[in-house]
Enzyme design. Structure first.
Site, mmCIF file in Angstrom:
data_model
loop_
_atom_site.group_PDB
_atom_site.id
_atom_site.type_symbol
_atom_site.label_atom_id
_atom_site.label_comp_id
_atom_site.label_asym_id
_atom_site.label_seq_id
_atom_site.Cartn_x
_atom_site.Cartn_y
_atom_site.Cartn_z
ATOM 1 N N LYS A 51 -6.520 -4.991 -4.385
ATOM 2 C CA LYS A 51 -5.237 -4.799 -3.684
ATOM 3 C C LYS A 51 -5.429 -5.016 -2.178
ATOM 4 O O LYS A 51 -6.574 -5.063 -1.693
ATOM 5 C CB LYS A 51 -4.721 -3.375 -3.955
ATOM 6 N N ARG A 149 1.181 12.153 -6.691
ATOM 7 C CA ARG A 149 1.635 10.974 -5.975
ATOM 8 C C ARG A 149 2.323 10.053 -6.980
ATOM 9 O O ARG A 149 3.511 9.850 -6.932
ATOM 10 C CB ARG A 149 0.391 10.312 -5.358
ATOM 11 N N TYR A 271 -6.986 -0.232 30.981
ATOM 12 C CA TYR A 271 -5.688 0.440 31.114
ATOM 13 C C TYR A 271 -5.853 1.942 31.337
ATOM 14 O O TYR A 271 -6.685 2.582 30.699
ATOM 15 C CB TYR A 271 -4.857 0.237 29.840
ATOM 16 N N MET A 324 -4.877 -5.072 23.691
ATOM 17 C CA MET A 324 -4.391 -5.860 22.560
ATOM 18 C C MET A 324 -5.373 -6.964 22.165
ATOM 19 O O MET A 324 -5.645 -7.190 20.991
ATOM 20 C CB MET A 324 -3.031 -6.476 22.912
HETATM 21 C C1 LIG Z 1 -7.205 1.959 -4.671
HETATM 22 C C2 LIG Z 1 -7.416 2.548 -6.004
HETATM 23 C C3 LIG Z 1 -8.669 2.477 -6.631
HETATM 24 C C4 LIG Z 1 -9.915 2.004 -5.913
HETATM 25 O O1 LIG Z 1 -10.353 3.053 -5.083
HETATM 26 P P1 LIG Z 1 -11.678 2.928 -4.175
HETATM 27 O O2 LIG Z 1 -11.827 4.301 -3.607
HETATM 28 O O3 LIG Z 1 -11.369 1.912 -3.148
HETATM 29 O O4 LIG Z 1 -12.789 2.549 -5.056
HETATM 30 C C5 LIG Z 1 -8.772 2.905 -7.943
HETATM 31 N N1 LIG Z 1 -7.695 3.425 -8.592
HETATM 32 C C6 LIG Z 1 -6.478 3.545 -8.002
HETATM 33 C C7 LIG Z 1 -5.357 4.139 -8.761
HETATM 34 C C8 LIG Z 1 -6.307 3.123 -6.690
HETATM 35 O O5 LIG Z 1 -5.117 3.258 -6.094
#
Ligand SMILES: *Cc1c(COP(=O)(O)O)cnc(C)c1O
Length: 392
Positions: A51, A149, A271, A324
């Site tokens: 992802k 969640r 800055y 930036m």
């Molecule tokens: C992002 C995610 C993972 C991977 O988690 P990592 O800590 O990056 O290994 C696995 N399962 C779910 C449901 C996630 O959202």
């Protein structure tokens, strides 16, 4: 209506000579890490979570390298990421973690993506779609064991399995849950979640089960079940914070020094004047900034150190605010002739780990990775497909 050119594809990157910084991504280290994680649970299958543009390293190259290595199950978060994945791999099992938004079932079906269904509404939606087309399409069921969640609570899952009309309309291909604090093995929440997951698994006999993210794989309970879902560790992050990192580094970030100057005693740098030269200091100005995803919280004041970079083999602190497009480094620890305009300063790599950068930023390595910008020249190495662009 005027037709505008579509934006540059996410994997397009500037030429090395034109860019202020170079991001090197080692795909052979990525593959090595996948094998290392798989080796922790030989009885289970090891998937890959890709992802968020494969945590910033590039979804297409990561998906291609891992597919070539033998990975056959992938997780993305959004349907648009599933779409990108399908352009490089049309056959692997593909789950979408954020589940089924209203009206998207046909799109899932069209590209052969499986939603991770996390509520009764989503399940009903998928079941209705499947019944309508007369196909029992696969989908994962997400059970909430403590994150609060996404996912069905245990009570709802228990009720669900008695609703034959729903459960028989599609094929549950995975039952999964997500750990709250897997990176801290001592916490009682881990055992509590594992126990809850055991109970829920029993409701879905014969359905493969998955609980472990990267850190979960290393929990002393080894709750590996049928499928591992690592993300962060694949990209070199340490799944066991505070202990040695079993993963190989995947990402290296080095930026060009564009000017070197001497700052007189008591003058400030950057800055808002947040850093004051204590004595004559040498400052290197580097072509990297928060617009590149190098978090501004890595700025360094005299009282509160920020990030560091390695120049000529020496660690140099960030002096003042990160702007930036620029970062100023105190290179007074180096010999005058040790560094020149055009040289590189390494911000990730040369002994500076992702996890260190995350901690110094008051964040986590995950945020450092997923923030990595698109103004760097990106160099992919260690892939058989080297030179083949863009990994399709
Ligand atoms: C992002 C995610 C993972 C991977 O988690 P990592 O800590 O990056 O290994 C696995 N399962 C779910 C449901 C996630 O959202």
């Amino acid at each position: 209506m005027t037709a505008y050119a579509s934006p540059t594809a996410p994997f397009a990157s500037p030429q090395e000579a034109d860019a202020g910084a170079l991001l090197t991504i080692d795909l052979s280290a990525l593959v090595k890490n996948w094998h290392t994680l798989a080796g922790e649970a030989p009885e289970a299958e090891c998937a890959a979570v890709i992802k968020a543009d494969a945590y910033g390293i590039g979804l297409e190259p990561a998906a291609s390298a891992l597919s070539d290595a033998g990975c056959t199950t992938f997780f993305v978060a959004h349907l648009c990421e599933a779409e990108r994945f399908r352009a490089v791999n049309s056959t692997a099992t593909l789950y979408v973690l954020n589940g089924l938004l209203p009206g998207t079932a046909a799109h899932f079906a069209a590209i052969g993506a499986r939603p991770v269904l996390g509520s009764r509404e989503e399940i009903a939606d998928w079941a209705t779609y499947c019944a309508g087309i007369g196909k029992k399409l696969p989908a994962a069921i997400h059970i909430d064991t403590g994150m609060n969640r996404l996912g069905l609570r245990l009570e709802s899952a228990t009720k669900l399995v008695s609703e034959a009309g729903l459960m028989e309309a599609f094929t549950p291909s995975l039952v999964m849950s997500h750990l709250v604090s897997a990176e801290t093995p001592g916490l009682p929440i881990n055992a509590k979640q594992i126990k809850a997951f055991e109970a829920v698994r029993a409701l879905f006999p014969g359905v493969p089960a998955s609980l472990c993210n990267s850190s979960g794989i290393y929990l002393p309970e080894r709750p590996h079940y049928d499928l591992l879902r690592p993300g962060y560790a694949l990209y070199g992050g340490n799944p066991r914070p505070g202990r040695d990192n079993p993963m190989a580094p995947v990402v290296r970030l080095a930026a060009r020094i564009i000017q070197i100057r001497t700052v007189p005693d008591a003058e400030t740098v950057g800055y808002s004047g947040h850093w004051t030269a204590e004595g004559r200091r040498r400052i290197a100005t580097v072509s990297l900034g928060y617009a590149d995803g190098f978090l501004r919280s890595l700025s360094g004041t005299n009282l509160k150190p920020g990030g560091e970079a390695v120049v000529g083999g020496v660690r140099c602190p960030i002096a003042g605010r990160i702007s930036m497009d620029l970062i100023t480094l105190d290179i007074s620890g180096l010999a005058e002739d040790a560094v020149k305009r055009g040289d590189f300063a390494t911000f990730i790599g040369d002994g500076i780990s992702l996890d260190e950068v995350g901690t110094r930023a008051g964040s986590i390595g995950y945020e450092i990775l997923t923030s990595l910008g698109h103004r760097f020249a990106r160099r992919y190495k260690g892939s058989d497909r080297q030179g083949q662009d863009p990994f399709i």
